[in-house]
Design an enzyme around this catalytic site. Structure first.
Site, mmCIF file in Angstrom:
data_model
loop_
_atom_site.group_PDB
_atom_site.id
_atom_site.type_symbol
_atom_site.label_atom_id
_atom_site.label_comp_id
_atom_site.label_asym_id
_atom_site.label_seq_id
_atom_site.Cartn_x
_atom_site.Cartn_y
_atom_site.Cartn_z
ATOM 1 N N HIS A 1 -18.616 87.914 95.859
ATOM 2 C CA HIS A 1 -17.665 86.869 95.339
ATOM 3 C C HIS A 1 -18.114 85.502 95.422
ATOM 4 O O HIS A 1 -18.070 84.891 94.271
ATOM 5 C CB HIS A 1 -16.317 87.241 96.097
ATOM 6 C CG HIS A 1 -15.729 88.646 95.751
ATOM 7 N ND1 HIS A 1 -15.739 89.207 94.629
ATOM 8 C CD2 HIS A 1 -15.305 89.444 96.618
ATOM 9 C CE1 HIS A 1 -15.232 90.443 94.768
ATOM 10 N NE2 HIS A 1 -14.823 90.511 96.151
ATOM 11 N N ASP B 1 -17.074 91.498 86.506
ATOM 12 C CA ASP B 1 -17.087 92.677 87.424
ATOM 13 C C ASP B 1 -18.604 92.843 88.014
ATOM 14 O O ASP B 1 -19.418 92.254 87.327
ATOM 15 C CB ASP B 1 -16.787 94.052 86.261
ATOM 16 C CG ASP B 1 -16.628 94.920 87.358
ATOM 17 O OD1 ASP B 1 -16.091 95.037 88.449
ATOM 18 O OD2 ASP B 1 -16.471 96.309 86.755
ATOM 19 N N LEU C 1 -12.512 71.990 76.605
ATOM 20 C CA LEU C 1 -12.507 73.369 76.907
ATOM 21 C C LEU C 1 -10.980 73.826 77.957
ATOM 22 O O LEU C 1 -10.733 72.911 78.560
ATOM 23 C CB LEU C 1 -13.411 73.897 77.688
ATOM 24 C CG LEU C 1 -13.409 75.374 78.175
ATOM 25 C CD1 LEU C 1 -13.350 76.180 77.122
ATOM 26 C CD2 LEU C 1 -14.518 75.342 79.396
HETATM 27 C C1 FPP Z 1 -14.914 91.858 90.383
HETATM 28 O O1 FPP Z 1 -16.001 92.363 91.107
HETATM 29 C C2 FPP Z 1 -14.585 90.526 90.813
HETATM 30 C C3 FPP Z 1 -13.271 90.323 91.328
HETATM 31 C C4 FPP Z 1 -12.300 90.975 91.519
HETATM 32 C C5 FPP Z 1 -13.098 88.755 91.614
HETATM 33 C C6 FPP Z 1 -13.810 87.835 90.776
HETATM 34 C C7 FPP Z 1 -13.818 86.590 91.436
HETATM 35 C C8 FPP Z 1 -14.770 85.523 91.507
HETATM 36 C C9 FPP Z 1 -15.814 85.624 90.697
HETATM 37 C C10 FPP Z 1 -14.753 84.221 92.422
HETATM 38 C C11 FPP Z 1 -13.542 83.452 92.385
HETATM 39 C C12 FPP Z 1 -13.266 82.936 91.134
HETATM 40 C C13 FPP Z 1 -12.745 81.792 90.656
HETATM 41 C C14 FPP Z 1 -12.305 81.350 89.426
HETATM 42 C C15 FPP Z 1 -13.060 80.465 91.620
HETATM 43 P P1 FPP Z 1 -15.639 93.767 92.187
HETATM 44 O O2 FPP Z 1 -15.360 93.348 93.412
HETATM 45 O O3 FPP Z 1 -14.635 94.705 91.616
HETATM 46 O O4 FPP Z 1 -17.000 94.429 92.043
HETATM 47 P P2 FPP Z 1 -17.246 96.014 92.029
HETATM 48 O O5 FPP Z 1 -16.825 96.631 90.907
HETATM 49 O O6 FPP Z 1 -18.717 95.903 92.098
HETATM 50 O O7 FPP Z 1 -16.725 96.433 93.220
#
Ligand code: FPP
Length: 243
Positions: A39, A22, A133
């Site tokens: 991201h 997050d 893993l």
């Molecule tokens: C949460 O941060 C994150 C996500 C919803 C997406 C996670 C995705 C990645 C790290 C990239 C792609 C993953 C892979 C496995 C290739 P948020 O957007 O909710 O952040 P915020 O709470 O600050 O708004």
């Protein structure tokens, strides 16, 4: 400088670590960038943590990459996340093979765009005989979806007379979840300072140790991962019993 990695007792490693990644959006906004930049930088942390888990000898690493609720984000963000997923899987498949990592996925994969589903299945197939893993991506995943789905499957078999109400055990429910072949997590990490579970692995975390860190996901590095393992190793796990 002594590192957390040196403090890890490798005879008591968590078998399965799950992570709620997050804070990507906030990390980007704090730097004056678009959420998607967060991201993109989050992928660097995915790589770091996968490498850290593989080199430590962790059995399973589950990453909450996209929830069923995330489909409700603006279309540009959903598309960017799917693109990032496809690109990352494509680029990283050789590295996964080189490091003996097997890719798995949990969630309602039928909702993924066809090109993302195809890349994902191709990488799962190409890494299926790796024995190190297991990297589990939770994609279009939510616990309530998964539990509803399990209830439907069990109800269907019951209606056909194949099972009776008294046959419903913890094991039968677990066998009907998308995590059916995966052990329950020992440790669940959530980044960015939020202290909630957000519809993630609700059945599976009954006795999981929880670890919350203020770091946003794009700042999370190997040392943060090792620190979480050290913290886990200080816990007294009783599973509802006495010690
Ligand atoms: C949460 O941060 C994150 C996500 C919803 C997406 C996670 C995705 C990645 C790290 C990239 C792609 C993953 C892979 C496995 C290739 P948020 O957007 O909710 O952040 P915020 O709470 O600050 O708004």
């Amino acid at each position: 400088m002594s590192s957390f990695k040196e403090k890890i007792d490798i005879s008591r490693l968590p078998k399965h670590i799950a992570i709620i990644m997050d804070g990507n959006g906030r990390w980007a906004k704090e730097r004056g960038y678009d959420r998607i930049f967060g991201h993109q930088n989050g992928v660097v942390s995915v790589r770091e943590v996968t490498e850290a888990a593989a080199e430590t000898g962790i059995g399973y690493l589950t990453l909450y990459a996209f929830s069923t609720e995330n489909w409700g984000r603006p279309m540009e963000e959903v598309n960017a996340l799917m693109e990032l997923l496809i690109d990352t899987i494509e680029k990283e498949t050789p590295t996964l093979n080189k490091n003996n990592v097997r890719l798995l996925a949990i969630g309602d994969l039928s909702r993924l765009p066809a090109n993302a589903a195809k890349k994902l299945q191709s990488c799962i197939g190409q890494t299926s005989s790796n024995t190190g893993l297991s990297l589990v991506l939770a994609l279009s995943y939510s616990s309530r979806w998964e539990i509803k789905d399990a209830i439907c499957k069990i109800g269907f078999e019951m209606a056909k007379g194949n099972i009776k109400p008294e046959d419903v055990t913890d094991e039968l429910v677990a066998a009907n979840l998308t995590t059916r072949d995966i052990p329950d997590p020992d440790l669940l990490i959530r980044t960015s300072g939020e202290t909630r579970i957000s519809n993630f692995l609700l059945w599976q975390i009954a006795y999981t140790e929880l670890y919350f860190t203020p770091s946003h996901w794009p700042d999370f590095r190997k040392e943060n991962f090792f620190e979480a393992i050290c913290d886990f190793q200080k816990r007294d796990r009783r599973f509802g019993k006495t010690n």
